[in-house]
Design a protein around this motif. Structure first.
Motif, short mmCIF file in Angstrom:
data_model
loop_
_atom_site.label_atom_id
_atom_site.label_comp_id
_atom_site.label_asym_id
_atom_site.label_seq_id
_atom_site.Cartn_x
_atom_site.Cartn_y
_atom_site.Cartn_z
N ILE A 1 0.85 -1.18 0.00
CA ILE A 1 0.00 0.00 0.00
C ILE A 1 0.89 1.24 0.00
CG2 ILE A 1 -1.77 1.27 1.27
CD1 ILE A 1 -2.66 -1.39 -0.03
N LYS A 2 0.52 2.23 -0.76
CA LYS A 2 1.37 3.39 -0.97
C LYS A 2 1.40 4.29 0.26
CE LYS A 2 2.49 6.50 -4.76
NZ LYS A 2 2.05 6.95 -6.10
N ASN A 3 2.59 4.48 0.81
CA ASN A 3 2.80 5.41 1.92
C ASN A 3 1.78 5.25 3.05
OD1 ASN A 3 5.06 6.81 0.76
ND2 ASN A 3 3.64 7.82 -0.64
N SER A 4 1.55 4.02 3.43
CA SER A 4 0.55 3.76 4.47
C SER A 4 0.97 4.36 5.81
CB SER A 4 0.32 2.25 4.63
OG SER A 4 1.51 1.57 4.94
N THR A 5 2.26 4.46 6.06
CA THR A 5 2.71 5.04 7.33
C THR A 5 2.31 6.51 7.42
OG1 THR A 5 4.89 5.46 6.34
CG2 THR A 5 4.63 3.44 7.64
N ASN A 6 2.32 7.22 6.29
CA ASN A 6 1.87 8.62 6.29
C ASN A 6 0.36 8.73 6.39
OD1 ASN A 6 4.51 9.50 6.03
ND2 ASN A 6 4.41 9.69 3.80
N LEU A 7 -0.33 7.83 5.72
CA LEU A 7 -1.79 7.85 5.73
C LEU A 7 -2.33 7.64 7.13
CD1 LEU A 7 -4.44 7.93 4.10
CD2 LEU A 7 -4.17 5.47 3.72
N PHE A 8 -1.66 6.79 7.91
CA PHE A 8 -2.11 6.48 9.27
C PHE A 8 -1.23 7.13 10.34
CE2 PHE A 8 -3.82 3.04 6.66
CZ PHE A 8 -5.09 2.87 7.17
N ALA A 9 -0.44 8.11 9.97
CA ALA A 9 0.52 8.72 10.89
C ALA A 9 -0.15 9.18 12.19
CB ALA A 9 1.20 9.90 10.22
N GLY A 10 0.41 8.75 13.32
CA GLY A 10 -0.10 9.14 14.63
C GLY A 10 -1.34 8.36 15.04
N ASP A 11 -1.79 7.43 14.20
CA ASP A 11 -3.02 6.68 14.48
C ASP A 11 -2.79 5.21 14.13
OD1 ASP A 11 -5.61 6.28 15.27
OD2 ASP A 11 -6.54 7.18 13.50
N GLU A 12 -1.66 4.70 14.55
CA GLU A 12 -1.26 3.35 14.17
C GLU A 12 -2.10 2.25 14.80
OE1 GLU A 12 0.79 5.74 15.03
OE2 GLU A 12 1.99 6.09 13.23
N GLN A 13 -2.97 2.61 15.76
CA GLN A 13 -3.85 1.60 16.36
C GLN A 13 -5.11 1.38 15.53
OE1 GLN A 13 -2.95 -0.29 19.14
NE2 GLN A 13 -1.05 0.75 18.53
N ASP A 14 -5.29 2.19 14.51
CA ASP A 14 -6.42 2.01 13.60
C ASP A 14 -6.40 0.57 13.08
OD1 ASP A 14 -8.03 1.98 11.17
OD2 ASP A 14 -7.90 4.17 11.13
N PHE A 15 -7.52 -0.13 13.22
CA PHE A 15 -7.59 -1.53 12.81
C PHE A 15 -7.21 -1.70 11.34
CE2 PHE A 15 -11.30 -2.16 16.03
CZ PHE A 15 -10.41 -2.07 17.08
N ARG A 16 -7.54 -0.72 10.53
CA ARG A 16 -7.28 -0.83 9.09
C ARG A 16 -5.79 -0.82 8.78
NH1 ARG A 16 -11.62 3.88 8.11
NH2 ARG A 16 -10.35 4.63 9.86
N TYR A 17 -5.00 -0.30 9.71
CA TYR A 17 -3.53 -0.34 9.60
C TYR A 17 -2.95 -1.49 10.40
CZ TYR A 17 1.33 1.27 9.86
OH TYR A 17 2.69 1.35 9.79
N LEU B 1 -5.15 -5.01 8.99
CA LEU B 1 -5.49 -5.29 7.60
C LEU B 1 -4.34 -5.03 6.63
CD1 LEU B 1 -9.14 -3.90 7.37
CD2 LEU B 1 -8.32 -6.14 8.13
N ILE B 2 -3.20 -4.61 7.14
CA ILE B 2 -2.00 -4.45 6.33
C ILE B 2 -0.94 -5.38 6.90
CG2 ILE B 2 -0.18 -2.87 5.61
CD1 ILE B 2 -2.23 -0.65 5.58
N SER C 1 6.22 -6.29 2.05
CA SER C 1 5.69 -5.75 3.30
C SER C 1 4.69 -4.64 3.01
CB SER C 1 6.82 -5.19 4.18
OG SER C 1 7.51 -4.15 3.52
N GLY C 2 3.80 -4.42 3.98
CA GLY C 2 2.86 -3.32 3.89
C GLY C 2 1.77 -3.50 2.86
N PHE C 3 1.35 -4.73 2.59
CA PHE C 3 0.31 -4.96 1.58
C PHE C 3 -1.04 -5.22 2.24
CE2 PHE C 3 2.66 -8.93 2.35
CZ PHE C 3 1.65 -9.78 2.78
N SER C 4 -2.11 -5.00 1.48
CA SER C 4 -3.45 -5.23 1.99
C SER C 4 -3.71 -6.72 2.13
CB SER C 4 -4.49 -4.61 1.06
OG SER C 4 -5.80 -4.97 1.47
#
Length: 499
Positions: free
Chosen positions: A344-360, A363-364, A371-374
């Motif tokens: 997934i493209k730049n998922s660390t930026n997309l979820f920055a500061g919210d790494e407990q989000d289940f979707r990160y 689901l990744i 690494s870092g795929f859906s």
């Protein structure tokens, strides 16, 4: 003209592939006349099943209009540069619509879409000529056949409009795509975007009306929980038999209503979109037919046991039992070896500061080669795990309750920001994400909303449409991509004729 001739020739052949019933061998060369097909009520059921089979194929929602082509357009993925340089995925992500491989994809989408429309039209026209007594379940069955076909016809036209025409927000109301509502033997006229949208809305309202009785009253027991909507073990509970089961994988009343909300929002009529979204929201908030997947269903340390499709809030999903094979074959063909999944493209930026989000968090995933795929589409090999997810893995999500939350929240941002924040926070809590602060301004809130939608739509095909509707630069997790001249896919060469 060539495309439409090919579509018309393939319509009855599609129907002939959709069942192994006795009628299959009546006529030579694996074809069946529509007179034979529609001679019994069972033929209509077979025809409708054939339409869903077409929708679930790779040309449409089994690849291109879900996790494949459209998700690459939405910048969901980040293939290695040495792969993207030579693979069609790189050309798609660079919006190189003149690339020969990209053209083959868009041609396949267009042809499969209008093949589906043609099949819907044949079914509708024949079913409308029959009386209620012809069908095993009478008026209810007739309404379901016609209602589902009209809803599908609307959905397919709408997605062709979203691909091949400018978004309404641009003010361009020229003729780009047709709306085919009868079985044609000639090339249809391309129509202004506003006319196509009105036709989409008309068909969806017809579908909504014709499906309401079955889905909210007569067979509501097949709609009132995720297990009833998708579980093959409960088909015997459906009144009328198994044809009336699996409502989550068929055009249904709630899905048609939600699609009306989606279409009105795309049209720019947020107030009407909100009204339809509220009706769908009622099935979550009041009737509790829909919910969100709890953490314990996606948090297993063995990722194969995670129910990554999050099917509790799916309003409509098509169904392909071979989707794991389809996905693996695609990976091997485009990324050279099995297991080399596209991150997934730049998922660390997309979820920055919210790494407990289940979707990160859940689901990744990663393996020994990437690494870092859906995890939504990655094949499950463990037999026990496969049993655990058996009713979810074939699903091809088309519309979710979460999108209904976004539609409501976006409208309310201009009318009741406090309520908008409350609705979005309900979704964020359900996904394990940090809640929105109540002191946000309207503009800041909308940025959070669009960020959350981008997270939600990963590898499901809606990201491109989101940013196109808004006519904004495409978000890629790091910097905006200028989309000037890139949001409208050129029509296939065979369709580039004077209207």
């Amino acid at each position: 003209m060539k495309t439409y001739k090919n579509i018309l020739l393939s319509v009855l052949f599609l129907f002939s592939l959709s069942s192994c019933s006795d009628w299959f061998e009546v006529t030579p060369e694996n074809e069946i006349s529509k007179e034979d097909l529609f001679a019994t009520y069972d033929g209509y059921r077979t025809a409708l099943n054939g339409i869903y089979r077409n929708l679930s194929g790779e040309a449409l929602y089994g690849n291109n209009l879900s996790w494949g082509f459209i998700s690459f357009l939405g910048q969901n993925y980040n293939p290695a540069s040495w792969i993207a340089m030579y693979d069609v995925s790189g050309s798609v992500m660079n919006y190189d619509y003149e690339n020969a491989d990209v053209k083959r994809v868009t041609q396949a989408i267009w042809e499969a879409a209008f093949n589906t429309v043609a099949n819907c039209n044949v079914l509708i026209q024949n079913a409308e000529q029959q009386g209620n007594d012809f069908f095993y379940e009478g008026e209810n069955e007739r309404n379901i056949l016609i209602g589902e076909a009209k809803g599908i016809r609307a959905l397919v036209h709408f997605d062709m409009l979203r691909l091949f025409a400018p978004a309404p927000v641009t003010g361009d109301d020229a003729a780009y795509v047709p709306y085919v509502s009868e079985y044609l033997t000639s090339h249809p006229t391309h129509l202004p975007t506003s006319v196509v949208l009105d036709s989409v809305i008309y068909d969806l309202k017809q579908a909504q009306k014709q499906l309401a009785y079955n889905d909210t009253l007569y067979n509501s027991g097949m709609m009132n929980s995720a297990s009833r909507r998708f579980d093959g073990n409960v088909v015997d509970a459906a009144k009328g038999g198994s044809f009336f089961a699996y409502r989550g994988t068929r055009m249904n009343y709630v899905a048609a209503t939600a699609l009306l909300a989606r279409v009105y929002q795309y049209k720019g009529d947020k107030a009407t979109a909100y009204e339809y979204a509220k009706e769908v929201y009622r099935f979550y908030n009041e009737k509790t037919w829909y919910g969100f997947t709890p953490e314990n269903n996606i948090s297993n340390t063995n990722v194969e046991f995670r129910r990554c499709k999050l099917f509790e809030d799916i309003l409509l999903a098509f169904y392909n039992t071979n989707i794991y094979e389809v996905y693996d074959n695609y990976i091997q063909a485009h990324f050279y070896w099995l297991g080399n999944y596209c991150p997934i493209k730049n998922s660390t930026n997309l979820f920055a500061g919210d790494e407990q989000d289940f979707r990160y968090r859940y689901l990744i995933g990663s393996n020994t080669t990437s690494s870092g795929f859906s995890l939504k589409w990655v094949p499950v090999k463990d037999v026990s795990a496969l049993w655990n997810v058996q009713y979810q893995y074939p699903l091809l999500p088309v519309m979710r309750m979460s999108e209904v939350f976004y539609i409501m929240s976006e409208y309310l941002a201009d009318h009741n920001l406090t309520e908008a924040i409350s609705i979005l926070n309900t979704l964020k809590r359900a996904r394990g994400a940090d809640e929105v602060g109540t002191s946000l301004t309207r503009d800041a809130f909308l940025e959070v909303l669009y960020n959350d939608a981008t997270r939600e739509f990963i590898a499901e095909g809606q990201t491109f449409y989101l940013y196109k509707r808004l006519n904004r630069s495409m978000y890629n997790g790091e910097y905006p991509i200028d989309m000037t001249g890139k949001y409208v896919i050129p029509l296939p060469d065979s369709e580039s004729i004077t209207q």
